[in-house]
Design a protein around this motif. Structure first.
Motif, PDB file in Angstrom:
ATOM      1  N   PRO A 177     106.654  77.670 -57.172  1.00  0.00           N
ATOM      2  CA  PRO A 177     105.541  76.705 -57.168  1.00  0.00           C
ATOM      3  C   PRO A 177     106.040  75.263 -57.015  1.00  0.00           C
ATOM      4  N   GLU A 178     105.062  74.346 -56.923  1.00  0.00           N
ATOM      5  CA  GLU A 178     105.342  72.902 -56.748  1.00  0.00           C
ATOM      6  C   GLU A 178     105.940  72.645 -55.368  1.00  0.00           C
ATOM      7  N   LEU A 179     107.255  72.843 -55.255  1.00  0.00           N
ATOM      8  CA  LEU A 179     107.924  72.864 -53.951  1.00  0.00           C
ATOM      9  C   LEU A 179     108.576  74.230 -53.817  1.00  0.00           C
ATOM     10  N   ASN A 180     108.446  74.859 -52.649  1.00  0.00           N
ATOM     11  CA  ASN A 180     109.175  76.119 -52.503  1.00  0.00           C
ATOM     12  C   ASN A 180     110.651  75.807 -52.218  1.00  0.00           C
ATOM     13  N   GLY A 181     111.475  76.834 -52.167  1.00  0.00           N
ATOM     14  CA  GLY A 181     112.906  76.633 -52.000  1.00  0.00           C
ATOM     15  C   GLY A 181     113.278  75.918 -50.719  1.00  0.00           C
ATOM     16  N   LEU A 182     112.525  76.203 -49.659  1.00  0.00           N
ATOM     17  CA  LEU A 182     112.793  75.564 -48.367  1.00  0.00           C
ATOM     18  C   LEU A 182     112.522  74.061 -48.456  1.00  0.00           C
ATOM     19  N   GLU A 183     111.400  73.693 -49.044  1.00  0.00           N
ATOM     20  CA  GLU A 183     111.039  72.274 -49.176  1.00  0.00           C
ATOM     21  C   GLU A 183     111.999  71.541 -50.113  1.00  0.00           C
ATOM     22  N   ALA A 184     112.378  72.208 -51.201  1.00  0.00           N
ATOM     23  CA  ALA A 184     113.316  71.592 -52.141  1.00  0.00           C
ATOM     24  C   ALA A 184     114.677  71.362 -51.487  1.00  0.00           C
ATOM     25  N   THR A 185     115.113  72.313 -50.669  1.00  0.00           N
ATOM     26  CA  THR A 185     116.400  72.175 -49.977  1.00  0.00           C
ATOM     27  C   THR A 185     116.363  71.005 -49.007  1.00  0.00           C
ATOM     28  N   ARG A 186     115.257  70.860 -48.305  1.00  0.00           N
ATOM     29  CA  ARG A 186     115.136  69.718 -47.385  1.00  0.00           C
ATOM     30  C   ARG A 186     115.224  68.398 -48.156  1.00  0.00           C
ATOM     31  N   SER A 187     114.552  68.338 -49.304  1.00  0.00           N
ATOM     32  CA  SER A 187     114.604  67.117 -50.130  1.00  0.00           C
ATOM     33  C   SER A 187     116.027  66.836 -50.600  1.00  0.00           C
ATOM     34  N   ILE A 188     116.723  67.890 -51.001  1.00  0.00           N
ATOM     35  CA  ILE A 188     118.112  67.746 -51.473  1.00  0.00           C
ATOM     36  C   ILE A 188     118.999  67.223 -50.347  1.00  0.00           C
TER      37      ILE A 188
ATOM     38  N   HIS B 120     118.531  63.371 -49.710  1.00  0.00           N
ATOM     39  CA  HIS B 120     118.885  62.405 -50.743  1.00  0.00           C
ATOM     40  C   HIS B 120     120.400  62.172 -50.750  1.00  0.00           C
ATOM     41  N   GLU B 121     120.780  60.914 -50.817  1.00  0.00           N
ATOM     42  CA  GLU B 121     122.199  60.546 -50.717  1.00  0.00           C
ATOM     43  C   GLU B 121     123.053  61.214 -51.792  1.00  0.00           C
ATOM     44  N   ASP B 122     122.545  61.294 -53.022  1.00  0.00           N
ATOM     45  CA  ASP B 122     123.339  61.829 -54.134  1.00  0.00           C
ATOM     46  C   ASP B 122     123.484  63.342 -54.110  1.00  0.00           C
ATOM     47  N   THR B 123     122.644  64.028 -53.352  1.00  0.00           N
ATOM     48  CA  THR B 123     122.655  65.497 -53.383  1.00  0.00           C
ATOM     49  C   THR B 123     122.918  66.116 -52.007  1.00  0.00           C
TER      50      THR B 123
ATOM     51  N   SER C 271     115.394  87.748 -39.590  1.00  0.00           N
ATOM     52  CA  SER C 271     116.364  86.859 -38.940  1.00  0.00           C
ATOM     53  C   SER C 271     115.773  85.472 -38.735  1.00  0.00           C
ATOM     54  N   GLU C 272     114.451  85.430 -38.447  1.00  0.00           N
ATOM     55  CA  GLU C 272     113.788  84.137 -38.263  1.00  0.00           C
ATOM     56  C   GLU C 272     113.783  83.349 -39.575  1.00  0.00           C
ATOM     57  N   ASN C 273     113.559  84.071 -40.692  1.00  0.00           N
ATOM     58  CA  ASN C 273     113.586  83.418 -42.008  1.00  0.00           C
ATOM     59  C   ASN C 273     114.982  82.868 -42.313  1.00  0.00           C
ATOM     60  N   LEU C 274     115.993  83.649 -41.979  1.00  0.00           N
ATOM     61  CA  LEU C 274     117.372  83.192 -42.174  1.00  0.00           C
ATOM     62  C   LEU C 274     117.630  81.912 -41.387  1.00  0.00           C
ATOM     63  N   GLN C 275     117.161  81.885 -40.152  1.00  0.00           N
ATOM     64  CA  GLN C 275     117.338  80.696 -39.321  1.00  0.00           C
ATOM     65  C   GLN C 275     116.619  79.493 -39.931  1.00  0.00           C
ATOM     66  N   MET C 276     115.417  79.726 -40.456  1.00  0.00           N
ATOM     67  CA  MET C 276     114.661  78.640 -41.092  1.00  0.00           C
ATOM     68  C   MET C 276     115.432  78.069 -42.285  1.00  0.00           C
ATOM     69  N   ALA C 277     116.018  78.963 -43.090  1.00  0.00           N
ATOM     70  CA  ALA C 277     116.761  78.522 -44.270  1.00  0.00           C
ATOM     71  C   ALA C 277     117.975  77.687 -43.880  1.00  0.00           C
ATOM     72  N   LEU C 278     118.695  78.145 -42.861  1.00  0.00           N
ATOM     73  CA  LEU C 278     119.885  77.409 -42.417  1.00  0.00           C
ATOM     74  C   LEU C 278     119.501  76.062 -41.805  1.00  0.00           C
TER      75      LEU C 278
END
Length: 292
Positions: free
Chosen positions: A60-71, A74-77, A92-99
């Motif tokens: 919830p809030e931010l999913n893992g994909l959105e949180a990873t993009r935010s990380i 950000h300069e510190d992360t 395979s498409e999901n894997l590509q999205m994550a990467l």
């Protein structure tokens, strides 16, 4: 040895506990941070800066994909590796999205803990290699900047010296022009000797030593520091002499470099041995060869 730290972001506490239990079965314990959603994961990552993040995709809030993009933004992360974990987005498409979002690796649920351990170790090893490469590049850039600064200062100094000699020659020419012919030769000889003295003085202070010293310390980074710790009242000329001896140059070669006679070099070596408290039967050259 410092514990490796990991942030486990998952909205299911039972899964987090299971992962922690398996991680702590290794030869050392992990420092574990927890987050129950993507937004919290981003905040904890900024605050704690873990070595690695195991990020669940569906939160919830931010999913893992959105949180990873935010990380990643950000300069510190931005450099913290993320391993994405998911039980649903497994194509395979999901894997590509994550990467593409910035994940370093990907693990499917239910988690195979042998696989997870291998992926974590592989990711941490890759991170260490990247940090070492960055440090090497940083050192190389720093060295190039130092060389550039030294070269720039040398150019300025050389131009300044040339200008001073040009001014001196112009000033010295004036009284010669106003002198009768019988005195010109004697006055000219006096002026030539004055210029030679100034030239030799400049050669003694020549800042090309700074460039040589910089390159020498790339190969022998602690040599001068160790030498100065061995004896008192070691001069700049002593440092030059020791550096040339360390490089295996003979007395004649060093004399040519320092613009003195070989006898002067032998005298300087004798005096330096006394200041360094080296026994008479011992070799200064051998002493310097063993000095790190």
């Amino acid at each position: 040895m410092r514990k490796s730290s990991i942030l486990i972001a998952d909205d299911q506490p039972d899964i987090v506990r299971l992962i922690v239990d398996h991680l702590n079965k290794n030869e050392y314990e992990w420092q574990v941070f927890r987050a129950g959603n993507g937004k919290e994961a981003f905040e904890v990552a900024k605050l704690e800066k873990p070595d690695l993040i195991l990020m669940d995709w569906d939160m919830p809030e931010l999913n893992g994909l959105e949180a990873t993009r935010s990380i990643r933004k950000h300069e510190d992360t931005a450099d913290i590796p993320v391993i994405m974990a998911t039980g649903e987005m497994t194509s395979s498409e999901n894997l590509q999205m994550a990467l593409e979002a910035g994940a370093w690796d990907y693990v499917r649920k239910p988690i195979d803990f042998v696989e997870l351990k291998a992926r974590i170790n592989s990711t941490l090893r890759l991170k260490r290699q990247q940090e070492e490469i960055k440090q090497l590049l940083s050192n190389e850039i720093d060295l190039k900047n130092r060389k550039l600064s030294t070269t720039s200062m040398l150019i300025v100094e050389k131009n300044s010296v040339i200008q001073r000699f040009d001014d001196d020659l112009s000033e010295l020419a004036k009284p010669i022009e106003d002198t009768d012919r019988s005195s010109k030769e004697e006055l000219l000889l006096t002026h030539i000797n004055q210029i030679k003295k100034r030239l030799y003085h400049h050669l003694e202070l020549d800042d090309s030593w700074a460039t040589f010293k910089l390159h020498f310390e790339e190969v022998h980074p602690h040599f001068f520091q160790s030498l100065l710790a061995k004896g008192d009242d070691i001069s700049q000329k002593d440092l030059k002499l020791c550096a040339y001896l360390k490089l295996g140059m003979d007395t004649k070669e060093i004399a040519n470099l320092l613009n003195v006679t070989p006898a002067s070099i032998r005298t300087a070596m004798y005096r330096l041995k006394k200041r360094l408290d080296i026994k008479e039967e011992e070799s200064l050259r051998d002493f310097l060869m063993q000095l790190n």
